[in-house]
Design an enzyme around this catalytic site. Sequence first.
Site: not given
Ligand code: ATP
Ligand code: MG
Length: 339
Positions: A198, A200, A243, A247-248, A260
């Site tokens: 989904e 967001i 984690d 940020y997450n 995440d």
């Molecule tokens: N379902 C979602 N809808 C909208 N934005 C999202 C969604 N999932 C992730 N994001 C965006 O993508 C970013 C990275 O996602 P995520 O935290 O899952 O990966 P990560 O492994 O932590 O990557 P990174 O190393 O870039 O932080 C989030 O901080 C957010 O900005």
């Molecule tokens: Mg992340």
Amino acid sequence: MPKLNPNLFLDEEFEVYADRRVHRRAGYKPNHNPKKSPDAAIYEIAGDAGDELNFSYNASRHEREWIINSLGGFYDQQWFDDVLLLLKGGKEASVYQCLANDTTGTDYLAAKIYRPRRFRNLKNDHLYREGRVRLDEDGNEIINGGMHHAMNVRSAYGLQLLHTSWIEHEYQALQILHAAGARVPVPYARGDNAVLMEYIGGANMAAPTLNTIDLERDEVSQIFECVIKEIEIMLAHDCIHADLSAYNILYWDGEITLIDFPQAIHPAENRNAFRIFERDVTRICEYFNRQGLQADARRIAKDMWTAYNHRLTPDVHPGLLDGDDEADRAYWQKLVSED
Ligand SMILES: Nc1ncnc2c1ncn2[C@@H]1O[C@H](COP(=O)(O)OP(=O)(O)OP(=O)(O)O)[C@@H](O)[C@H]1O
Ligand SMILES: [Mg+2]
């Protein structure tokens, strides 16, 4: 929106994908009808997936190839019609906004594609790996000795297996938590290298992460309670995010969504579980402290942990210890002498 640094997409990062088409498993059924419910079955990327995929997001040549390899199967299964935007390109994963196919009943989807660079950090993730089962591409626990050996010696095949297991953990955590009513993106499908979930946010702007938001004074405690409730739902379902921080957490329309999860752990299967859990709670409390709310992270973590009958001192299963490891032997001696 953040722009992708083209230097992040070096050729060596794509080595894993180079032969992907050749290695894809047989059994691809181009004509089968995808289910579009949130509880949809797991789909595979296979065959010449994505050959028709042409998208409007302006990617570099390597990135384009990477997207087609990672998302082509989803495109063939008519989950989405276009890749619109890179939401965030990080060192672990890149997340794209996709235009959903009409049949999904939603406007956009988020596609998280995992980067092979992750492999290189695996040495440091022992804290999380302990006690975690390794999952295969069908989401089942790997019991094959040869596969375990490949992962232990970090052969190319072993790294691919670890990569798959990592993605599976994220997908399964999302499935379990979504089914439990937690505020996480609805998981739609997963492939060899990506998870579709989904989206967001709105048409022109994805939800920002909570760390970039200064909450209104009158919503601070309500959002805090919400996050604590999510942590509790996770614990009630034997899941520690591992984690967790502002940020997450995505913030949109006054609501939060936790994201995440690949490193999520089971509270009873990791010696460091309480430490990791407490760190999650602490990071959350640090953010809310900055928003003017006083919260005692240690107390919250301890109370919640014991309420779910977890021991503050780890109850180590001997199977988690490595007899050849000096630190593990010392740890075991200490436990035995304490009894
Ligand atoms: N379902 C979602 N809808 C909208 N934005 C999202 C969604 N999932 C992730 N994001 C965006 O993508 C970013 C990275 O996602 P995520 O935290 O899952 O990966 P990560 O492994 O932590 O990557 P990174 O190393 O870039 O932080 C989030 O901080 C957010 O900005
Ligand atoms: Mg992340």
